[in-house]
Design a protein around this motif. Structure first.
Motif, PDB file in Angstrom:
ATOM      1  N   THR A   1       5.523  -8.707   3.145  1.00 26.44           N
ATOM      2  CA  THR A   1       5.788 -10.106   2.791  1.00 26.44           C
ATOM      3  C   THR A   1       4.463 -10.805   2.488  1.00 26.44           C
ATOM      4  OG1 THR A   1       7.491  -9.979   4.521  1.00 26.44           O
ATOM      5  CG2 THR A   1       7.133 -12.120   3.489  1.00 26.44           C
ATOM      6  N   ARG A   2       3.459 -10.563   3.336  1.00 24.75           N
ATOM      7  CA  ARG A   2       2.135 -11.152   3.124  1.00 24.75           C
ATOM      8  C   ARG A   2       1.502 -10.601   1.842  1.00 24.75           C
ATOM      9  NH1 ARG A   2       0.644 -15.560   4.635  1.00 24.75           N
ATOM     10  NH2 ARG A   2       0.662 -15.218   6.867  1.00 24.75           N
ATOM     11  N   MET A   3       1.608  -9.292   1.659  1.00 18.38           N
ATOM     12  CA  MET A   3       1.020  -8.679   0.464  1.00 18.38           C
ATOM     13  C   MET A   3       1.688  -9.189  -0.810  1.00 18.38           C
ATOM     14  SD  MET A   3       0.282  -4.798   1.749  1.00 18.38           S
ATOM     15  CE  MET A   3      -0.672  -4.311   0.324  1.00 18.38           C
ATOM     16  N   ALA A   4       2.977  -9.474  -0.738  1.00 16.35           N
ATOM     17  CA  ALA A   4       3.699  -9.981  -1.914  1.00 16.35           C
ATOM     18  C   ALA A   4       3.087 -11.292  -2.406  1.00 16.35           C
ATOM     19  CB  ALA A   4       5.180 -10.170  -1.588  1.00 16.35           C
ATOM     20  N   GLN A   5       2.490 -12.068  -1.502  1.00 15.43           N
ATOM     21  CA  GLN A   5       1.850 -13.323  -1.890  1.00 15.43           C
ATOM     22  C   GLN A   5       0.618 -13.086  -2.771  1.00 15.43           C
ATOM     23  OE1 GLN A   5       1.289 -14.979   2.084  1.00 15.43           O
ATOM     24  NE2 GLN A   5       3.078 -16.284   1.806  1.00 15.43           N
ATOM     25  N   TYR A   6       0.083 -11.882  -2.719  1.00 15.02           N
ATOM     26  CA  TYR A   6      -1.107 -11.520  -3.502  1.00 15.02           C
ATOM     27  C   TYR A   6      -0.794 -10.386  -4.477  1.00 15.02           C
ATOM     28  CZ  TYR A   6      -3.420 -13.967   0.349  1.00 15.02           C
ATOM     29  OH  TYR A   6      -3.808 -14.888   1.286  1.00 15.02           O
ATOM     30  N   ALA A   7       0.471 -10.189  -4.783  1.00 12.97           N
ATOM     31  CA  ALA A   7       0.910  -9.011  -5.533  1.00 12.97           C
ATOM     32  C   ALA A   7       0.147  -8.790  -6.834  1.00 12.97           C
ATOM     33  CB  ALA A   7       2.411  -9.107  -5.808  1.00 12.97           C
ATOM     34  N   GLU A   8       0.004  -9.827  -7.648  1.00 13.68           N
ATOM     35  CA  GLU A   8      -0.673  -9.664  -8.945  1.00 13.68           C
ATOM     36  C   GLU A   8      -2.123  -9.214  -8.743  1.00 13.68           C
ATOM     37  OE1 GLU A   8       0.672 -10.013 -11.983  1.00 13.68           O
ATOM     38  OE2 GLU A   8       2.620 -10.810 -11.372  1.00 13.68           O
ATOM     39  N   GLU A   9      -2.803  -9.850  -7.817  1.00 15.08           N
ATOM     40  CA  GLU A   9      -4.205  -9.510  -7.539  1.00 15.08           C
ATOM     41  C   GLU A   9      -4.336  -8.081  -7.004  1.00 15.08           C
ATOM     42  OE1 GLU A   9      -7.985 -11.485  -5.153  1.00 15.08           O
ATOM     43  OE2 GLU A   9      -5.997 -12.372  -4.915  1.00 15.08           O
ATOM     44  N   LEU A  10      -3.412  -7.697  -6.118  1.00 16.60           N
ATOM     45  CA  LEU A  10      -3.432  -6.347  -5.564  1.00 16.60           C
ATOM     46  C   LEU A  10      -3.174  -5.309  -6.655  1.00 16.60           C
ATOM     47  CD1 LEU A  10      -1.566  -7.027  -2.218  1.00 16.60           C
ATOM     48  CD2 LEU A  10      -3.982  -6.431  -2.481  1.00 16.60           C
ATOM     49  N   TRP A  11      -2.245  -5.612  -7.557  1.00 17.61           N
ATOM     50  CA  TRP A  11      -1.953  -4.678  -8.644  1.00 17.61           C
ATOM     51  C   TRP A  11      -3.186  -4.493  -9.535  1.00 17.61           C
ATOM     52  CZ3 TRP A  11       0.129  -0.605 -10.147  1.00 17.61           C
ATOM     53  CH2 TRP A  11       0.283  -0.287 -11.489  1.00 17.61           C
ATOM     54  N   GLU A  12      -3.881  -5.587  -9.827  1.00 17.73           N
ATOM     55  CA  GLU A  12      -5.106  -5.483 -10.641  1.00 17.73           C
ATOM     56  C   GLU A  12      -6.134  -4.586  -9.946  1.00 17.73           C
ATOM     57  OE1 GLU A  12      -5.528  -6.411 -13.841  1.00 17.73           O
ATOM     58  OE2 GLU A  12      -3.418  -6.948 -13.669  1.00 17.73           O
ATOM     59  N   LEU A  13      -6.256  -4.719  -8.638  1.00 18.34           N
ATOM     60  CA  LEU A  13      -7.182  -3.868  -7.885  1.00 18.34           C
ATOM     61  C   LEU A  13      -6.738  -2.406  -7.928  1.00 18.34           C
ATOM     62  CD1 LEU A  13      -7.859  -6.105  -4.750  1.00 18.34           C
ATOM     63  CD2 LEU A  13      -9.514  -5.490  -6.528  1.00 18.34           C
ATOM     64  N   LEU A  14      -5.432  -2.172  -7.810  1.00 19.19           N
ATOM     65  CA  LEU A  14      -4.920  -0.805  -7.801  1.00 19.19           C
ATOM     66  C   LEU A  14      -5.109  -0.084  -9.131  1.00 19.19           C
ATOM     67  CD1 LEU A  14      -1.666  -1.068  -5.704  1.00 19.19           C
ATOM     68  CD2 LEU A  14      -3.675   0.321  -5.206  1.00 19.19           C
ATOM     69  N   LYS A  15      -5.316  -0.837 -10.186  1.00 17.87           N
ATOM     70  CA  LYS A  15      -5.533  -0.215 -11.498  1.00 17.87           C
ATOM     71  C   LYS A  15      -6.981   0.244 -11.675  1.00 17.87           C
ATOM     72  CE  LYS A  15      -3.551  -3.597 -13.916  1.00 17.87           C
ATOM     73  NZ  LYS A  15      -3.031  -4.331 -15.082  1.00 17.87           N
ATOM     74  N   LYS A  16      -7.842  -0.118 -10.732  1.00 19.72           N
ATOM     75  CA  LYS A  16      -9.253   0.278 -10.809  1.00 19.72           C
ATOM     76  C   LYS A  16      -9.452   1.622 -10.114  1.00 19.72           C
ATOM     77  CE  LYS A  16     -10.940  -4.438 -10.962  1.00 19.72           C
ATOM     78  NZ  LYS A  16     -11.828  -5.429 -10.371  1.00 19.72           N
ATOM     79  N   ASP A  17     -10.334   2.438 -10.662  1.00 16.12           N
ATOM     80  CA  ASP A  17     -10.524   3.758 -10.064  1.00 16.12           C
ATOM     81  C   ASP A  17     -11.441   3.754  -8.838  1.00 16.12           C
ATOM     82  OD1 ASP A  17     -12.984   3.465 -11.260  1.00 16.12           O
ATOM     83  OD2 ASP A  17     -12.758   5.139 -12.649  1.00 16.12           O
ATOM     84  N   ASN A  18     -11.909   2.580  -8.440  1.00 17.51           N
ATOM     85  CA  ASN A  18     -12.734   2.507  -7.233  1.00 17.51           C
ATOM     86  C   ASN A  18     -12.018   1.749  -6.110  1.00 17.51           C
ATOM     87  OD1 ASN A  18     -12.929  -0.067  -8.290  1.00 17.51           O
ATOM     88  ND2 ASN A  18     -15.138  -0.233  -8.046  1.00 17.51           N
ATOM     89  N   THR A  19     -10.690   1.656  -6.204  1.00 19.59           N
ATOM     90  CA  THR A  19      -9.890   1.026  -5.158  1.00 19.59           C
ATOM     91  C   THR A  19      -9.259   2.116  -4.296  1.00 19.59           C
ATOM     92  OG1 THR A  19      -9.409  -0.942  -6.461  1.00 19.59           O
ATOM     93  CG2 THR A  19      -7.870  -0.423  -4.685  1.00 19.59           C
ATOM     94  N   PHE A  20      -9.390   1.960  -2.990  1.00 23.18           N
ATOM     95  CA  PHE A  20      -8.828   2.909  -2.036  1.00 23.18           C
ATOM     96  C   PHE A  20      -7.950   2.152  -1.053  1.00 23.18           C
ATOM     97  CE2 PHE A  20     -12.472   4.908  -3.803  1.00 23.18           C
ATOM     98  CZ  PHE A  20     -12.152   6.263  -3.866  1.00 23.18           C
ATOM     99  N   VAL A  21      -6.767   2.691  -0.804  1.00 24.32           N
ATOM    100  CA  VAL A  21      -5.816   2.089   0.124  1.00 24.32           C
ATOM    101  C   VAL A  21      -5.678   2.995   1.329  1.00 24.32           C
ATOM    102  CG1 VAL A  21      -3.394   1.438   0.458  1.00 24.32           C
ATOM    103  CG2 VAL A  21      -4.533   0.929  -1.716  1.00 24.32           C
ATOM    104  N   TYR A  22      -5.761   2.399   2.510  1.00 30.37           N
ATOM    105  CA  TYR A  22      -5.534   3.100   3.773  1.00 30.37           C
ATOM    106  C   TYR A  22      -4.444   2.326   4.492  1.00 30.37           C
ATOM    107  CZ  TYR A  22      -9.913   5.305   2.563  1.00 30.37           C
ATOM    108  OH  TYR A  22     -10.889   5.994   1.883  1.00 30.37           O
ATOM    109  N   MET A  23      -3.281   2.938   4.610  1.00 29.66           N
ATOM    110  CA  MET A  23      -2.142   2.275   5.211  1.00 29.66           C
ATOM    111  C   MET A  23      -1.737   3.035   6.469  1.00 29.66           C
ATOM    112  SD  MET A  23       1.723   1.884   3.612  1.00 29.66           S
ATOM    113  CE  MET A  23       1.053   1.653   1.984  1.00 29.66           C
ATOM    114  N   CYS A  24      -1.631   2.327   7.561  1.00 31.90           N
ATOM    115  CA  CYS A  24      -1.127   2.973   8.767  1.00 31.90           C
ATOM    116  C   CYS A  24      -0.240   2.005   9.523  1.00 31.90           C
ATOM    117  CB  CYS A  24      -2.259   3.497   9.644  1.00 31.90           C
ATOM    118  SG  CYS A  24      -3.391   2.252  10.210  1.00 31.90           S
ATOM    119  N   GLY A  25       0.737   2.553  10.198  1.00 32.39           N
ATOM    120  CA  GLY A  25       1.667   1.725  10.955  1.00 32.39           C
ATOM    121  C   GLY A  25       3.086   2.224  10.818  1.00 32.39           C
TER     122      GLY A  25
END
Length: 123
Positions: free
Chosen positions: A58-82
Protein backbone atom coordinates in the motif's frame (compact mmCIF):
# COMPACT_ATOMS: atom_id res chain seq x y z
CA UNK A 1 34.48 5.25 -0.78
CA UNK A 2 31.53 7.65 -0.70
CA UNK A 3 28.11 6.13 -1.52
CA UNK A 4 26.46 8.21 -4.23
CA UNK A 5 23.43 6.04 -4.95
CA UNK A 6 20.03 5.83 -3.36
CA UNK A 7 19.03 3.32 -0.69
CA UNK A 8 15.27 3.33 -0.14
CA UNK A 9 13.92 1.32 2.78
CA UNK A 10 10.26 0.39 3.09
CA UNK A 11 9.69 -1.05 6.54
CA UNK A 12 6.38 -2.59 7.50
CA UNK A 13 5.13 -3.54 10.95
CA UNK A 14 1.73 -4.02 12.64
CA UNK A 15 2.26 -1.31 15.30
CA UNK A 16 4.68 1.59 15.66
CA UNK A 17 6.07 0.05 18.85
CA UNK A 18 7.36 -2.77 16.60
CA UNK A 19 9.52 -0.43 14.50
CA UNK A 20 13.11 -1.59 14.91
CA UNK A 21 16.00 0.88 14.58
CA UNK A 22 13.58 3.75 13.84
CA UNK A 23 15.83 6.40 15.42
CA UNK A 24 18.93 5.04 13.71
CA UNK A 25 17.23 5.00 10.30
CA UNK A 26 15.90 8.53 10.82
CA UNK A 27 19.43 9.73 11.68
CA UNK A 28 20.73 8.15 8.49
CA UNK A 29 18.01 9.92 6.50
CA UNK A 30 18.87 13.22 8.21
CA UNK A 31 22.59 12.80 7.43
CA UNK A 32 22.14 11.83 3.80
CA UNK A 33 18.66 12.80 2.54
CA UNK A 34 19.76 12.49 -1.11
CA UNK A 35 21.06 8.95 -0.57
CA UNK A 36 18.65 7.42 1.95
CA UNK A 37 14.88 7.39 1.85
CA UNK A 38 12.72 5.83 4.51
CA UNK A 39 9.06 4.90 4.46
CA UNK A 40 7.14 3.09 7.16
CA UNK A 41 3.96 1.07 6.74
CA UNK A 42 2.22 0.53 10.07
CA UNK A 43 -0.76 -1.66 9.21
CA UNK A 44 -2.80 -1.33 12.41
CA UNK A 45 -2.28 2.42 12.80
CA UNK A 46 -2.10 3.92 9.31
CA UNK A 47 -4.40 3.97 6.29
CA UNK A 48 -4.08 5.31 2.78
CA UNK A 49 -6.37 7.92 1.22
CA UNK A 50 -8.93 5.16 0.45
CA UNK A 51 -9.02 4.13 4.11
CA UNK A 52 -7.19 0.85 3.42
CA UNK A 53 -4.71 -0.59 5.92
CA UNK A 54 -1.15 0.55 5.28
CA UNK A 55 0.78 -2.52 4.25
CA UNK A 56 4.15 -2.42 2.48
CA UNK A 57 2.50 -2.74 -0.93
CA UNK A 58 0.00 0.00 0.00
CA UNK A 59 2.86 2.36 0.90
CA UNK A 60 4.83 1.40 -2.21
CA UNK A 61 1.77 2.04 -4.39
CA UNK A 62 2.01 5.71 -3.34
CA UNK A 63 5.39 5.83 -5.11
CA UNK A 64 4.57 3.35 -7.89
CA UNK A 65 5.59 5.51 -10.87
CA UNK A 66 8.90 6.48 -9.26
CA UNK A 67 9.63 2.89 -8.24
CA UNK A 68 8.89 1.65 -11.76
CA UNK A 69 11.32 4.21 -13.21
CA UNK A 70 13.99 2.95 -10.81
CA UNK A 71 13.26 -0.68 -11.71
CA UNK A 72 13.93 0.06 -15.37
CA UNK A 73 17.52 1.02 -14.52
CA UNK A 74 20.19 -1.66 -14.60
CA UNK A 75 21.75 -0.41 -11.37
CA UNK A 76 18.63 -0.88 -9.23
CA UNK A 77 18.59 -3.80 -6.80
CA UNK A 78 15.60 -4.95 -4.76
CA UNK A 79 15.91 -6.93 -1.53
CA UNK A 80 12.55 -8.03 -0.22
CA UNK A 81 12.07 -10.02 2.94
CA UNK A 82 9.09 -10.71 5.13
CA UNK A 83 5.66 -12.21 4.75
CA UNK A 84 4.85 -13.99 1.50
CA UNK A 85 1.64 -12.01 0.88
CA UNK A 86 3.66 -8.83 0.34
CA UNK A 87 5.19 -10.10 -2.91
CA UNK A 88 1.78 -10.64 -4.54
CA UNK A 89 0.73 -7.10 -3.61
CA UNK A 90 3.86 -5.62 -5.14
CA UNK A 91 3.37 -7.69 -8.31
CA UNK A 92 -0.15 -6.26 -8.59
CA UNK A 93 1.24 -2.72 -8.53
CA UNK A 94 3.94 -3.43 -11.10
CA UNK A 95 1.80 -5.37 -13.62
CA UNK A 96 -0.15 -2.28 -14.71
CA UNK A 97 2.86 0.04 -14.65
CA UNK A 98 4.92 -2.31 -16.79
CA UNK A 99 1.98 -2.79 -19.17
CA UNK A 100 1.92 0.99 -19.81
CA UNK A 101 5.40 0.54 -21.29
CA UNK A 102 4.37 -2.61 -23.17
CA UNK A 103 6.29 -4.83 -20.74
CA UNK A 104 5.10 -8.10 -19.22
CA UNK A 105 5.91 -7.65 -15.53
CA UNK A 106 6.28 -11.34 -14.68
CA UNK A 107 8.75 -11.85 -17.53
CA UNK A 108 10.60 -8.66 -16.60
CA UNK A 109 10.78 -9.81 -12.98
CA UNK A 110 12.27 -13.13 -14.14
CA UNK A 111 14.97 -11.17 -15.96
CA UNK A 112 15.62 -9.05 -12.86
CA UNK A 113 16.00 -12.25 -10.80
CA UNK A 114 18.36 -13.73 -13.36
CA UNK A 115 20.57 -10.62 -13.21
CA UNK A 116 20.36 -10.76 -9.38
CA UNK A 117 18.57 -7.41 -9.22
CA UNK A 118 15.40 -8.87 -7.64
CA UNK A 119 16.10 -10.78 -4.44
CA UNK A 120 13.26 -12.20 -2.39
CA UNK A 121 13.21 -14.02 0.95
CA UNK A 122 9.61 -14.44 2.01
CA UNK A 123 7.92 -16.95 4.29
Amino acid sequence: MQFNGLAWLFLGVPTSSSLLYKEEFEKMKEKAPENFRLDFAVSREQTNEKGEKMYIQTRMAQYAEELWELLKKDNTFVYMCGLKGMEKGIDEIMVSLAAKDGIDWMEYKRQLKKSEQWNVEVY
